[in-house]
Design an enzyme around this catalytic site. Structure first.
Site, PDB file in Angstrom:
ATOM      1  N   ARG A 121       0.663  -1.193  -0.538  1.00  0.00           N
ATOM      2  CA  ARG A 121      -0.248   0.033  -0.274  1.00  0.00           C
ATOM      3  C   ARG A 121       0.714   0.999  -0.255  1.00  0.00           C
ATOM      4  O   ARG A 121       0.436   2.430  -1.057  1.00  0.00           O
ATOM      5  CB  ARG A 121      -0.756  -0.375   1.294  1.00  0.00           C
ATOM      6  CG  ARG A 121      -1.918   0.706   0.989  1.00  0.00           C
ATOM      7  CD  ARG A 121      -2.919   0.943   2.166  1.00  0.00           C
ATOM      8  NE  ARG A 121      -2.746   1.130   3.603  1.00  0.00           N
ATOM      9  CZ  ARG A 121      -3.013   1.199   4.950  1.00  0.00           C
ATOM     10  NH1 ARG A 121      -4.562   1.008   4.767  1.00  0.00           N
ATOM     11  NH2 ARG A 121      -2.596   1.410   5.854  1.00  0.00           N
TER      12      ARG A 121
ATOM     13  N   LYS B 250      -2.606   7.412   1.525  1.00  0.00           N
ATOM     14  CA  LYS B 250      -2.204   7.258   2.502  1.00  0.00           C
ATOM     15  C   LYS B 250      -1.222   8.577   3.022  1.00  0.00           C
ATOM     16  O   LYS B 250       0.045   8.372   2.732  1.00  0.00           O
ATOM     17  CB  LYS B 250      -1.778   6.272   3.483  1.00  0.00           C
ATOM     18  CG  LYS B 250      -2.097   6.123   4.934  1.00  0.00           C
ATOM     19  CD  LYS B 250      -2.241   4.800   5.296  1.00  0.00           C
ATOM     20  CE  LYS B 250      -1.749   5.089   6.879  1.00  0.00           C
ATOM     21  NZ  LYS B 250      -2.861   5.678   7.932  1.00  0.00           N
TER      22      LYS B 250
ATOM     23  N   GLU C 166     -16.363   6.634   6.457  1.00  0.00           N
ATOM     24  CA  GLU C 166     -15.099   5.984   7.166  1.00  0.00           C
ATOM     25  C   GLU C 166     -15.372   6.518   8.362  1.00  0.00           C
ATOM     26  O   GLU C 166     -15.399   7.757   8.804  1.00  0.00           O
ATOM     27  CB  GLU C 166     -13.798   5.743   6.183  1.00  0.00           C
ATOM     28  CG  GLU C 166     -13.032   6.516   5.944  1.00  0.00           C
ATOM     29  CD  GLU C 166     -12.081   6.549   4.903  1.00  0.00           C
ATOM     30  OE1 GLU C 166     -11.407   5.485   5.253  1.00  0.00           O
ATOM     31  OE2 GLU C 166     -11.362   7.424   4.774  1.00  0.00           O
TER      32      GLU C 166
HETATM   33  N1  PXG Z   1      -9.175   5.080   7.083  1.00  0.00           N
HETATM   34  C1  PXG Z   1      -8.322   6.300   7.529  1.00  0.00           C
HETATM   35  C2  PXG Z   1      -8.388   7.491   7.654  1.00  0.00           C
HETATM   36  C3  PXG Z   1      -7.621   5.775   8.087  1.00  0.00           C
HETATM   37  O1  PXG Z   1      -6.785   6.937   8.619  1.00  0.00           O
HETATM   38  C4  PXG Z   1      -7.893   3.210   8.473  1.00  0.00           C
HETATM   39  C5  PXG Z   1      -9.101   3.750   7.637  1.00  0.00           C
HETATM   40  C6  PXG Z   1      -7.650   1.839   9.135  1.00  0.00           C
HETATM   41  O2  PXG Z   1      -6.806   1.493   8.175  1.00  0.00           O
HETATM   42  P1  PXG Z   1      -5.680   0.099   7.974  1.00  0.00           P
HETATM   43  O3  PXG Z   1      -4.991   0.283   7.383  1.00  0.00           O
HETATM   44  O4  PXG Z   1      -4.471   0.604   9.521  1.00  0.00           O
HETATM   45  O5  PXG Z   1      -6.688  -0.391   8.735  1.00  0.00           O
HETATM   46  C7  PXG Z   1      -6.903   4.633   8.521  1.00  0.00           C
HETATM   47  C8  PXG Z   1      -5.762   4.049  10.016  1.00  0.00           C
HETATM   48  C9  PXG Z   1      -3.512   6.002  14.613  1.00  0.00           C
HETATM   49  C10 PXG Z   1      -4.154   6.420  13.238  1.00  0.00           C
HETATM   50  O6  PXG Z   1      -2.680   5.895  14.877  1.00  0.00           O
HETATM   51  C11 PXG Z   1      -4.280   5.396  12.515  1.00  0.00           C
HETATM   52  C12 PXG Z   1      -4.570   5.895  10.716  1.00  0.00           C
HETATM   53  C13 PXG Z   1      -3.099   7.404  10.557  1.00  0.00           C
HETATM   54  C14 PXG Z   1      -3.236   7.950  11.549  1.00  0.00           C
HETATM   55  C15 PXG Z   1      -3.074   7.000  12.739  1.00  0.00           C
HETATM   56  O7  PXG Z   1      -4.827   4.921  15.004  1.00  0.00           O
HETATM   57  N2  PXG Z   1      -4.984   5.161   9.777  1.00  0.00           N
END
Ligand code: PXG
Length: 301
Positions: free
Chosen positions: A55, A154, A187
């Protein structure tokens, strides 16, 4: 365990926390021009490392950023940093920014991307949230349309999510629900959303403008394997309010039941049976899966 001195990977070197610095001319700092990943380590195994790196490279391609390491080299650098920190359970933050340039926007003026890997202890939501479910609210700020700034990438441009987080803080909530500009539920600020309706599991499709979460993909696969029907389908707040169950997924949060949204009680207000079943399946899976970091435990001893 004695207090550990954390080591941060900066452009190929492992340095101490206070030596880990980047230039004020880095376009990651000046413009949010860069990409990142958040990855978990469970009992010495890096969860879905390849998927996170894939990703990362997809985000890089979309913003025309050439990662200065191959996927294999990046994998090795992540393993080395985890090993150097000796934490069997941790959160990894991997950042690749456009690198130092001048004060103009032009990424062509940035000579070399900056690569940073931080390994820290994890901080989950309070345990009560997992037991009782969390309260969500929908926020005013909308998720950008995929043709403006695709949430599939991301990127270091997380101000949209931070604006949502500010609304969460103002309401005393830990997470909030975001809509796109057409009013579809997309989301949460850092998590994906799932609903359970009449025994079926529903989550928004990627094209509405979401990050295709690694946890989301794992939960879809685990649920399908367990015999549940899973559908990717657009949903409105009406669907959220009237769901039998709801939960969020994300790397840091794992899986969190949702008890209320905008003052409406979801189901009976308790984590539902399908949510609880999937959380259990996820926990078992997360501990057994993942790339084992060699000699991690040797360093701890
Ligand atoms: N949506 C968004 C907008 C995200 O930033 C997810 C979904 C979940 O994706 P994953 O791949 O983690 O299952 C994210 C996750 C944190 C943190 O510390 C998490 C994210 C970004 C910044 C901080 O919880 N991304």
């Amino acid at each position: 365990m004695a207090h550990r001195a954390s080591k941060v990977y900066v452009n190929g070197s492992l340095v101490s926390r206070n030596e880990a610095t980047v230039s004020v001319f880095d376009h990651g700092f000046l413009y949010g021009d860069g990409i990142f990943e958040g990855i978990r380590v469970y009992e010495g195994r890096i969860f879905k490392l390849k998927e996170h790196l894939e990703r990362l490279f997809m985000s890089a391609k979309a913003i025309m950023l050439t990662v200065p390491l191959s996927l294999e080299e990046m994998q090795e650098a992540v393993m080395e940093t985890v090993r150097a920190n000796g934490l069997p359970d941790a959160y990894i933050r991997l950042v690749v920014s456009r690198g130092p340039g001048d004060l103009g926007l032009d990424p062509l003026r940035c000579s070399r991307p900056t690569v940073i890997i931080i390994v820290e202890e994890i901080s989950l939501y309070p345990q009560t949230v997992y037991q009782n479910g969390l309260e969500l609210a929908s926020v005013v700020v909308r998720r950008p349309a995929p043709d403006a700034l695709n949430p599939a990438m991301k990127t270091l441009n997380y101000l949209n999510n931070i604006l949502a987080k500010i609304e969460a803080n103002q309401r005393g909530l830990v997470e909030v629900l975001m809509l796109n500009h057409e009013g579809w539920v997309v989301e949460a600020s850092a998590d994906n959303i799932f609903l359970v309706r009449r025994g079926e599991i529903v989550t928004p499709p990627t094209y509405v403008g979401i990050l295709n979460g690694i946890t989301r993909q794992v939960v879809i696969a685990l649920a399908t394997d367990a015999g549940y029907r899973v559908r990717e389908e657009n949903m409105t707040l009406f669907d959220v309010y009237n769901a039998d169950e709801a939960f969020l997924t994300g790397t840091a949060a794992e899986m969190v039941p949702v008890a209320r949204c905008d003052g409406r009680v979801i189901g009976d207000g308790q984590p539902g049976p399908i949510t609880k079943d999937l959380i259990e399946r996820f926990r078992i899976y997360a501990k057994g899966e993942g790339v084992l970091v060699p000699r991690l435990n040797a360093i701890q001893a």
